[in-house]
Design a protein around this motif. Structure first.
Motif, PDB file in Angstrom:
ATOM      1  N   ILE A 139      29.623  41.768  25.951  1.00 50.48           N
ATOM      2  CA  ILE A 139      29.808  40.455  25.321  1.00 50.48           C
ATOM      3  C   ILE A 139      31.115  39.859  25.821  1.00 50.48           C
ATOM      4  O   ILE A 139      32.130  40.545  25.897  1.00 50.48           O
ATOM      5  CB  ILE A 139      29.832  40.585  23.786  1.00 50.48           C
ATOM      6  CG1 ILE A 139      28.457  40.979  23.268  1.00 50.48           C
ATOM      7  CG2 ILE A 139      30.265  39.271  23.142  1.00 50.48           C
ATOM      8  CD1 ILE A 139      28.389  41.152  21.777  1.00 50.48           C
ATOM      9  N   ASN A 140      31.046  38.606  26.197  1.00 46.41           N
ATOM     10  CA  ASN A 140      32.262  37.884  26.558  1.00 46.41           C
ATOM     11  C   ASN A 140      32.761  37.148  25.330  1.00 46.41           C
ATOM     12  O   ASN A 140      32.080  36.260  24.829  1.00 46.41           O
ATOM     13  CB  ASN A 140      31.967  36.832  27.637  1.00 46.41           C
ATOM     14  CG  ASN A 140      31.718  37.445  28.982  1.00 46.41           C
ATOM     15  OD1 ASN A 140      30.767  37.096  29.661  1.00 46.41           O
ATOM     16  ND2 ASN A 140      32.577  38.358  29.378  1.00 46.41           N
ATOM     17  N   GLN A 141      33.936  37.523  24.863  1.00 51.24           N
ATOM     18  CA  GLN A 141      34.437  36.748  23.740  1.00 51.24           C
ATOM     19  C   GLN A 141      34.991  35.430  24.263  1.00 51.24           C
ATOM     20  O   GLN A 141      35.510  35.360  25.375  1.00 51.24           O
ATOM     21  CB  GLN A 141      35.493  37.519  22.944  1.00 51.24           C
ATOM     22  CG  GLN A 141      36.919  37.351  23.397  1.00 51.24           C
ATOM     23  CD  GLN A 141      37.292  38.377  24.457  1.00 51.24           C
ATOM     24  OE1 GLN A 141      36.424  38.913  25.117  1.00 51.24           O
ATOM     25  NE2 GLN A 141      38.566  38.619  24.623  1.00 51.24           N
TER      26      GLN A 141
ATOM     27  N   GLY B 175      20.314  46.024  39.561  1.00 46.92           N
ATOM     28  CA  GLY B 175      20.827  46.608  38.326  1.00 46.92           C
ATOM     29  C   GLY B 175      21.023  45.586  37.224  1.00 46.92           C
ATOM     30  O   GLY B 175      20.983  45.930  36.038  1.00 46.92           O
ATOM     31  N   LEU B 176      21.220  44.351  37.606  1.00 49.02           N
ATOM     32  CA  LEU B 176      21.455  43.316  36.593  1.00 49.02           C
ATOM     33  C   LEU B 176      20.262  43.171  35.649  1.00 49.02           C
ATOM     34  O   LEU B 176      20.413  42.737  34.513  1.00 49.02           O
ATOM     35  CB  LEU B 176      21.749  41.972  37.261  1.00 49.02           C
ATOM     36  CG  LEU B 176      23.077  41.871  38.010  1.00 49.02           C
ATOM     37  CD1 LEU B 176      23.181  40.548  38.745  1.00 49.02           C
ATOM     38  CD2 LEU B 176      24.248  42.010  37.041  1.00 49.02           C
ATOM     39  N   ASN B 177      19.092  43.546  36.151  1.00 46.80           N
ATOM     40  CA  ASN B 177      17.895  43.396  35.320  1.00 46.80           C
ATOM     41  C   ASN B 177      17.823  44.380  34.174  1.00 46.80           C
ATOM     42  O   ASN B 177      17.083  44.169  33.224  1.00 46.80           O
ATOM     43  CB  ASN B 177      16.637  43.554  36.180  1.00 46.80           C
ATOM     44  CG  ASN B 177      16.520  42.417  37.162  1.00 46.80           C
ATOM     45  OD1 ASN B 177      16.894  41.286  36.846  1.00 46.80           O
ATOM     46  ND2 ASN B 177      16.034  42.710  38.348  1.00 46.80           N
ATOM     47  N   LYS B 178      18.575  45.479  34.296  1.00 48.78           N
ATOM     48  CA  LYS B 178      18.412  46.470  33.242  1.00 48.78           C
ATOM     49  C   LYS B 178      19.605  46.533  32.297  1.00 48.78           C
ATOM     50  O   LYS B 178      19.695  47.448  31.490  1.00 48.78           O
ATOM     51  CB  LYS B 178      18.078  47.838  33.834  1.00 48.78           C
ATOM     52  CG  LYS B 178      19.091  48.388  34.802  1.00 48.78           C
ATOM     53  CD  LYS B 178      18.622  49.763  35.279  1.00 48.78           C
ATOM     54  CE  LYS B 178      19.589  50.347  36.278  1.00 48.78           C
ATOM     55  NZ  LYS B 178      19.104  51.567  36.892  1.00 48.78           N
ATOM     56  N   ILE B 179      20.530  45.609  32.421  1.00 47.54           N
ATOM     57  CA  ILE B 179      21.650  45.617  31.478  1.00 47.54           C
ATOM     58  C   ILE B 179      21.664  44.339  30.653  1.00 47.54           C
ATOM     59  O   ILE B 179      21.279  43.271  31.125  1.00 47.54           O
ATOM     60  CB  ILE B 179      23.009  45.799  32.207  1.00 47.54           C
ATOM     61  CG1 ILE B 179      23.131  44.867  33.403  1.00 47.54           C
ATOM     62  CG2 ILE B 179      23.199  47.253  32.608  1.00 47.54           C
ATOM     63  CD1 ILE B 179      24.423  45.026  34.174  1.00 47.54           C
TER      64      ILE B 179
ATOM     65  N   LEU C 102      27.268  35.472  33.126  1.00 43.34           N
ATOM     66  CA  LEU C 102      27.963  36.515  33.873  1.00 43.34           C
ATOM     67  C   LEU C 102      27.051  37.084  34.956  1.00 43.34           C
ATOM     68  O   LEU C 102      27.453  37.269  36.109  1.00 43.34           O
ATOM     69  CB  LEU C 102      28.397  37.610  32.898  1.00 43.34           C
ATOM     70  CG  LEU C 102      29.451  38.603  33.358  1.00 43.34           C
ATOM     71  CD1 LEU C 102      30.145  39.188  32.150  1.00 43.34           C
ATOM     72  CD2 LEU C 102      28.836  39.688  34.184  1.00 43.34           C
ATOM     73  N   LYS C 103      25.812  37.338  34.573  1.00 40.76           N
ATOM     74  CA  LYS C 103      24.860  37.833  35.576  1.00 40.76           C
ATOM     75  C   LYS C 103      24.673  36.799  36.673  1.00 40.76           C
ATOM     76  O   LYS C 103      24.593  37.142  37.853  1.00 40.76           O
ATOM     77  CB  LYS C 103      23.508  38.104  34.912  1.00 40.76           C
ATOM     78  CG  LYS C 103      23.476  39.299  33.992  1.00 40.76           C
ATOM     79  CD  LYS C 103      22.036  39.523  33.576  1.00 40.76           C
ATOM     80  CE  LYS C 103      21.894  40.654  32.581  1.00 40.76           C
ATOM     81  NZ  LYS C 103      20.478  40.866  32.228  1.00 40.76           N
TER      82      LYS C 103
ATOM     83  N   SER D  54      35.392  36.613  30.145  1.00 41.58           N
ATOM     84  CA  SER D  54      34.465  36.295  31.230  1.00 41.58           C
ATOM     85  C   SER D  54      35.194  36.143  32.569  1.00 41.58           C
ATOM     86  O   SER D  54      34.553  36.051  33.603  1.00 41.58           O
ATOM     87  CB  SER D  54      33.694  35.017  30.912  1.00 41.58           C
ATOM     88  OG  SER D  54      34.602  33.965  30.659  1.00 41.58           O
ATOM     89  N   GLU D  55      36.523  36.140  32.528  1.00 44.58           N
ATOM     90  CA  GLU D  55      37.255  35.982  33.789  1.00 44.58           C
ATOM     91  C   GLU D  55      37.084  37.193  34.708  1.00 44.58           C
ATOM     92  O   GLU D  55      37.409  37.132  35.880  1.00 44.58           O
ATOM     93  CB  GLU D  55      38.741  35.714  33.524  1.00 44.58           C
ATOM     94  CG  GLU D  55      39.532  36.862  32.902  1.00 44.58           C
ATOM     95  CD  GLU D  55      39.471  36.852  31.378  1.00 44.58           C
ATOM     96  OE1 GLU D  55      38.538  36.248  30.818  1.00 44.58           O
ATOM     97  OE2 GLU D  55      40.353  37.465  30.750  1.00 44.58           O
ATOM     98  N   HIS D  56      36.539  38.279  34.176  1.00 42.00           N
ATOM     99  CA  HIS D  56      36.358  39.464  35.012  1.00 42.00           C
ATOM    100  C   HIS D  56      34.973  39.553  35.646  1.00 42.00           C
ATOM    101  O   HIS D  56      34.615  40.572  36.211  1.00 42.00           O
ATOM    102  CB  HIS D  56      36.614  40.730  34.178  1.00 42.00           C
ATOM    103  CG  HIS D  56      38.013  40.797  33.646  1.00 42.00           C
ATOM    104  ND1 HIS D  56      38.298  40.661  32.310  1.00 42.00           N
ATOM    105  CD2 HIS D  56      39.197  40.925  34.267  1.00 42.00           C
ATOM    106  CE1 HIS D  56      39.618  40.736  32.149  1.00 42.00           C
ATOM    107  NE2 HIS D  56      40.177  40.899  33.315  1.00 42.00           N
ATOM    108  N   ALA D  57      34.212  38.472  35.544  1.00 40.78           N
ATOM    109  CA  ALA D  57      32.808  38.495  35.956  1.00 40.78           C
ATOM    110  C   ALA D  57      32.585  39.043  37.358  1.00 40.78           C
ATOM    111  O   ALA D  57      31.734  39.893  37.566  1.00 40.78           O
ATOM    112  CB  ALA D  57      32.218  37.093  35.831  1.00 40.78           C
TER     113      ALA D  57
END
Length: 1159
Positions: free
Chosen positions: A783-785, A266-270, A276-277, A750-753
């Motif tokens: 987007i990770n701020q 799924g990572l390929n389509k988002i 993060l990926k 990004s802490e929720h990765a």
RNA sequence: GCUCGAGUGGUGGAAUUGGUAGACACGCUGGACUUAAAAUCCAGUGGACAGUAAUGUCCGUAUGGGUUCAAGUCCCAUCUCGAGUACCA
């Protein structure tokens, strides 16, 4: 009239709230005919500290985008809510006895006030709180759905548990290909139907997507709770420093591992940030390799070598290699031309996928068999067709395969397959279910195999030993008497070390030899079996084939214990370290692999391993199932009660099961979770209500689950609930979810990765499988701020030692007191610390003393008889200083304020001069006293200034330090903007209409002004689409500077301009918009259309470069041809001066760009 | 260790496909206004050198190479910082 931002902002915030300006339309409502756009922020945990300026950064960005999309004609949903279950409220409750719900509600109030003050365009009518029973009702509901589901690997999706039960009823579990617990006992349909209900429940629990299992956890007896890995520092709890031990507990887990591959794919389509990926990819940890079985040789007794007449048969490999190619070709050919029966059976074996993998027309030893399941060592032959190979040798072949190689061969006729396929399948199933026959292996063994997982089967000829984890179940069985003492001592020693110790101490190499040997599956050489704690019991099979030349850990181990390190790499020196490179590898000393590069060697070896039947290709994932139980109070209760220790789901129609009241929020004395304190916490199956514990009779009233759900439970589907937040009959209507589909833009940290963002994707895929949501990825773009960092201040402090040489003195309340005949005669307050300058600090640090300090000490001692003060270089500290103790926005310390604080009340400044603190950029946090509060900023500069400044600081994704001083720049920009619309008398509002708009005596804006406007439209639009908000703020500044210089006051310019600025500074925009004569909100005013014709230029200022260095510029018409440009440039006097008589070798002309003269 | 990201003035940061490095701000300096301060407005501001000046020359985007007419941007190597992750076989 000047710019009174406080009034303006309050006015419009009230207006938006009253008019519900930002309420998004659901299907059927007015506005839903527009295209949808869903902008989401990661919702906050409402902490007691409130917001600091770092928190709103992402909210401002998403708000700008949401407002922009409204101008662009979208029906924008921009909701907000609270992730309001959490540990801090519970900790606070434990300390103060206040109910977490109370403190949480208070904190939310503060948050809401702060958020409102910044002017966000949230649709508050959709607010959710995870701790609200009306919300967590649906969290409980999803839990039940997961419980009632299993993962069918064949259909590759979650299915209702009833479909599994019906399979069990018809054919047992052999044909089931499910994500499940390991080691499930096989059973037939008859057995299943004969099982008791309890037995059936226990079996089903092994397949459900949420299930109970014994999990090893970090148990902290002092806190009475389980700690996460990051809550443990140096083997003790982060909070309080209590010891932590490993403990097995029965806990709920989520079978996220079933989704490992889909989560990866799924990572390929988002459109999510690559880092993060990467961390999700890393977390899932897919590795491709092979399972290989090593046989344990009879312990202690080395097999005789073949030359010694030992038990090993002649090396069949040689002949293999000869016919290998032939076999392969034939197999391929035969696959193309199956018999009817073969084709039919293959269709079934392939599709039905009897939990195990079958291969067809596969070479096994010197034969090609019809079908083989290598894992289960089962061969299926279909007779009747013409065997093109080995026509008359069936019997001989079966003998070899069964008796020597340990395969079971099943034979069916063509007729059986074509006419009675069910019976055929049944037989296959039975065979698959029967325990593996001990068989007549070709090697004398005690029947033990050590399966290992390896990602480098190509290096199998480099194996010189094996290593088992000390916890491996075979350790005690295979250890020889001679080695027993050593091995036992080692196992004991490692058991004492915690997981963390073992991880922290990577350098020390330790292990022990078991005395046993395994047989190398290819060379048949005996290889010693060791145990070592560098092998983790929890990963793979808890055993490795050690290839010291190719793996540094194996290498170090081998060096340490003097084990051979055979080199199997061509042209590589391994005398110093292992060689782990794959790409450049060429295999050597490896029989049939010799000379092959990595990729080819991998293919060949896996083929060989499978063919010879001691292993198979395997994909392994690092990701473990997620533990879902928490021993906490402040979380979602499970909708679960227990009958005879077996979990039962409460019927969803009785949800929510509301969190019970407890006296105290601590674990019970006998170590049960806090819910163990609840007195009304039992389930009555007759009234379907939560009832008093005293009624528990285990017949109709049963105990309820005492654990609660983890923090991520409530946040894993909230984005979908926003679509239809007040629906009481279902989690959300299909209408709503089909309209809103998924999140178009998701902004957060990004802490929720690997936490929230992985679990949410898992639940979304599950919901997708159940047909509840239309998309299997919930957020298209994320987007990770970046973090906003604080600028900490530091102060230099010298701690003093105060003594007295009088014997009738003592220390009391920080004062040195003197007493005479039990009477206090005097008390001298001696400073405990001296605040010094950086120079003095460094002086003392380096030399242990300083003249200024000495002078001060002498003076003090002279004035206070009997007092002795000393100091030294090891009593220097440099603590964080609260930035509110600085004068304004400077670095100068406010001395008086500092001395008034509790902490420094016993301190003295060494010198009279102003003191300056040292500043350093650090994470913004309460503990570092560097927090900047947005309330104060809004008060002083306004929300619009705050919004603009947060964006102006730099790129959204990047971390950047906050410096309040810089806000004056954007603030004066807003004042200039205001002025642009107030050029009338005494600063009154003044805008001219243009003649086209019917205004009599109107003025047409200048072409410069049009140019300014349109280049601003173009740039701002591009910037917003690219999330480059910082550059659009600059663009606004340039536009306002230019329009001010142009003395522009035309409506035709100023009206579109304010729409451009509106997403960034919405309050001033609304105010100016209404002054321009509009009586509705600016929020849905159409975004100005860019018209390129205003930007068409007739000439260009060319930079004229010589050898790439720009020397001067020249205005030239854009109509000129290259030749004309060259002629004009060459004729220029500066060109002639630059060339100084030389003739240029070459003249590069890029029309509209640059001229470069070489020579 | 591995993976990813980033290094540009005193500071935050700009710079489409390689094409005028330092936009826009902050800060600083000088000036106007003011008794004064704040606020506001104007001018200057990468470094070095030469010149009274206009101006000119040289050096400059972490370091060292390379490709190119032209490199902050592309390639190779190195250094530093940040984030994630770790006996993952």
């Amino acid at each position: 009239m000047s710019y009174h931002f406080n009034e303006i902002e309050a006015k419009w915030q009230k207006y938006w709230a009253e008019k519900q300006t930002f309420k998004a339309a659901n299907p059927g409502e007015e506005g839903s005919e527009k295209p949808k756009f869903y902008v989401l922020d990661m919702f906050p945990y409402p902490s007691g500290a409130g917001l600091h300026v770092g928190h709103p950064l992402g909210y401002i960005a998403s708000d700008i985008y949401a407002r922009y999309k409204r101008h662009k004609g979208f029906n924008v949903m921009h909701p907000q809510g609270y992730d309001s279950f959490g540990l801090p409220a519970e900790q606070y409750a434990i300390q103060t006895g206040q109910h977490p719900a109370v403190t949480t509600a208070e904190n939310i109030k503060t948050y809401r006030r702060q958020l409102d003050e910044i002017g966000f365009s949230f649709d508050w009518s959709r607010e959710v709180r995870t701790s609200d029973p009306n919300y967590y009702k649906w969290t409980q509901w999803i839990f039940i759905q997961l419980f009632n589901s299993w993962y069918n690997k064949d259909s590759d999706k979650a299915e209702d548990i009833s479909s599994l039960i019906s399979v069990f009823e018809k054919e047992g579990n052999a044909g089931v290909n499910a994500a499940s617990d390991d080691g499930i006992e096989p059973f037939t349909a008859e057995q299943w139907n004969a099982f008791s209900s309890e037995a059936q429940q226990k079996i089903l629990l092994q397949y459900r997507l949420t299930f109970l299992s014994e999990t090893e956890v970090n148990w902290c007896p002092a806190l009475g709770t389980v700690l996460a890995n990051d809550e443990i520092v140096n083997g003790v709890s982060e909070r309080g420093g209590h010891p932590v031990e490993r403990k097995k507990m029965k806990q709920w887990s989520m079978r996220i591992s079933a989704y490992a591959q889909r989560l990866l794919d799924g990572l390929n389509k988002i459109d999510w940030p690559q880092p993060l990926k990467d961390s999700q990819t890393n977390w899932i940890g897919r590795s491709e390799g092979a399972m290989v079985s090593f046989k344990v040789l009879s312990t202690g007794d080395l097999p005789l070598a073949p030359s010694e007449g030992g038990g090993t048969e002649p090396r069949y490999r040689t002949s293999d290699s000869d016919i290998y190619g032939i076999l392969l070709d034939r197999a391929k050919e035969m696959r193309k031309n199956p018999t009817l029966a073969e084709a039919k059976l293959w269709e079934i074996l392939k599709k039905k996928g009897l939990k195990v993998k079958f291969r067809r027309q596969h070479p096994i030893f010197n034969y090609i068999v019809d079908f083989v399941c290598i894992e289960k060592k089962l061969i299926i032959e279909v007779d009747g067709g013409i065997h093109k190979y080995q026509l008359n040798a069936d019997a001989e072949r079966q003998l070899l395969l069964e008796q020597k190689k340990g395969f079971k061969v099943l034979r069916f006729t063509n007729e059986e397959v074509l006419n009675d396929i069910d019976n055929v399948l049944l037989k296959i199933n039975q065979e698959l279910n029967s325990p593996p026959s001990e068989g007549l292996g070709e090697v004398p063994t005690k029947g033990w195999d050590i399966p290992v997982f390896t990602t480098r089967p190509d290096t199998i000829f480099g194996v010189s030993f094996m290593t088992l984890a000390p916890e491996h179940e075979l350790v005690t069985k295979i250890t020889t008497d001679a080695q027993k003492a050593e091995v036992e001592a080692y196992v004991k020693a490692t058991a004492k070390r915690s997981e963390l110790d073992r991880m922290a101490d990577v350098k020390t190499i330790s292990g022990a030899f078991t005395g046993a040997y395994a047989e190398h599956p290819f060379t048949k050489e005996p290889i010693p079996i060791w145990i070592g704690d560098y092998v983790l019991a929890g990963y793979g099979t808890g055993a490795v084939m050690s290839v010291p030349c190719g793996d540094q850990r194996d290498y170090d181990f081998a060096k340490h214990f003097n084990i051979a390190i055979p080199n199997i790499f061509e042209g590589v020196d391994i005398s110093e370290e292992a060689y782990a490179d794959k790409d450049k590898t060429v295999i050597a000393n490896s029989d049939f692999l010799n000379g092959l590069p990595y990729k080819k060697a991998m293919k060949t070896i896996i083929y060989e391993i499978e063919k010879r039947g001691f292993g198979y290709k395997k994909i392994n994932y690092r990701m473990r199932d997620a533990v879902f139980s928490r021993q906490r109070y402040w979380g979602e209760p499970f909708p679960v009660y227990y009958v005879n220790g077996l979990p039962q789901m409460i019927d969803p129609k009785y949800l929510p099961i509301v969190l019970p009241e407890v006296e105290k929020y601590l674990p019970t004395e006998d170590g049960k979770p806090p819910l163990g304190n609840a007195e009304v916490w039992a389930w009555c199956t007759e009234t379907n209500q939560v009832v008093d514990n005293s009624k528990i009779d285990n017949k109709t009233v049963h105990p309820l689950e005492l654990n609660t759900m983890p923090g991520w439970a409530g946040s894993s589907q909230y984005f979908n609930r926003y679509m239809d937040p007040h629906n009481e009959g279902e989690i959300f209507s299909q209408d709503a979810v089909n309209y809103w589909q998924d999140v178009d833009l998701y902004i957060g940290g990004s802490e929720h990765a690997t936490g929230h963002l992985l679990y949410s994707r898992f639940w979304q895929k599950f919901m997708f499988d159940k047909g509840l949501v239309p998309k299997d990825e919930f957020a298209k773009k994320l987007i990770n701020q970046g973090m906003i960092l604080g600028t900490s201040a530091f102060v230099y402090v010298l701690l003093l030692k105060v003594k007295t040489n009088l014997n009738n003195s003592f220390l009391l309340e920080g004062k040195t007191s003197f007493k005479d005949n039990d009477k206090l005669t005097k008390a001298i307050k001696a400073p405990k610390s001296l605040i010094v300058s950086e120079d003095v600090f460094n002086d003392v640090k380096e030399y242990g003393k300083n003249d200024l300090v000495d002078e001060w000490v002498e003076q003090f001692e002279n004035q206070n008889e009997g007092m002795k003060i000393s100091y030294s270089s090891d009593r220097l500290i440099r603590p964080n200083l609260d930035i509110s103790l600085l004068k304004g926005l400077t670095d100068e310390i406010n001395k008086e304020a500092l001395l008034n604080t509790l902490q420094y009340s016993d301190s003295v400044f060494l010198e009279e001069t102003p003191y300056f603190s040292q500043r350093e950029v650090e994470k913004m946090s309460k503990s570092k006293y560097n927090v900047v509060n947005p309330d104060a900023i809004c008060q002083q500069y306004g929300a619009d200034s705050l919004r603009l400044y947060e964006m102006f600081l730099g790129p959204l994704e990047q971390a950047k330090p906050w410096n309040t001083a810089g806000i004056t720049g954007v603030h004066s920009f807003l004042k200039k903007l205001w002025k642009l619309y107030h050029t009338g008398e005494n600063g009154s509002f003044y805008v001219t209409n243009s003649p086209l708009e019917g205004g009599v005596g109107g003025v047409e804006p200048s072409s410069e002004s049009f140019k300014t406007l349109h280049k601003t439209i173009k740039k701002v639009e591009e910037d917003i689409e690219n999330f480059s908000f910082n550059t659009s703020v600059s663009t606004f500044m340039i536009a306002v500077n230019e329009l001010t210089a142009e003395k522009c006051n035309s409506r035709a310019i100023l009206e579109p301009l304010i729409i451009l600025i509106s997403p960034y500074a919405p309050h001033i925009a609304e105010e100016l918009w209404s002054k321009l004569g509009h009586n509705t909100s600016i929020s849905t005013a159409p975004f100005p259309e860019f018209d390129g014709s205003y930007l068409v230029e007739s000439s260009k200022t060319y930079p004229i470069s010589f050898n790439g260095k720009m020397r001067f510029t020249m205005d030239l018409s854009l109509d000129l041809t290259k030749d004309e440009i060259e002629a004009a440039v060459m004729a220029h006097e500066k060109t002639i001066a630059q060339l100084a008589g030389r003739t240029p070798k070459k003249v590069i002309i890029v029309p509209g760009k640059i001229v470069n003269i070489v020579g």
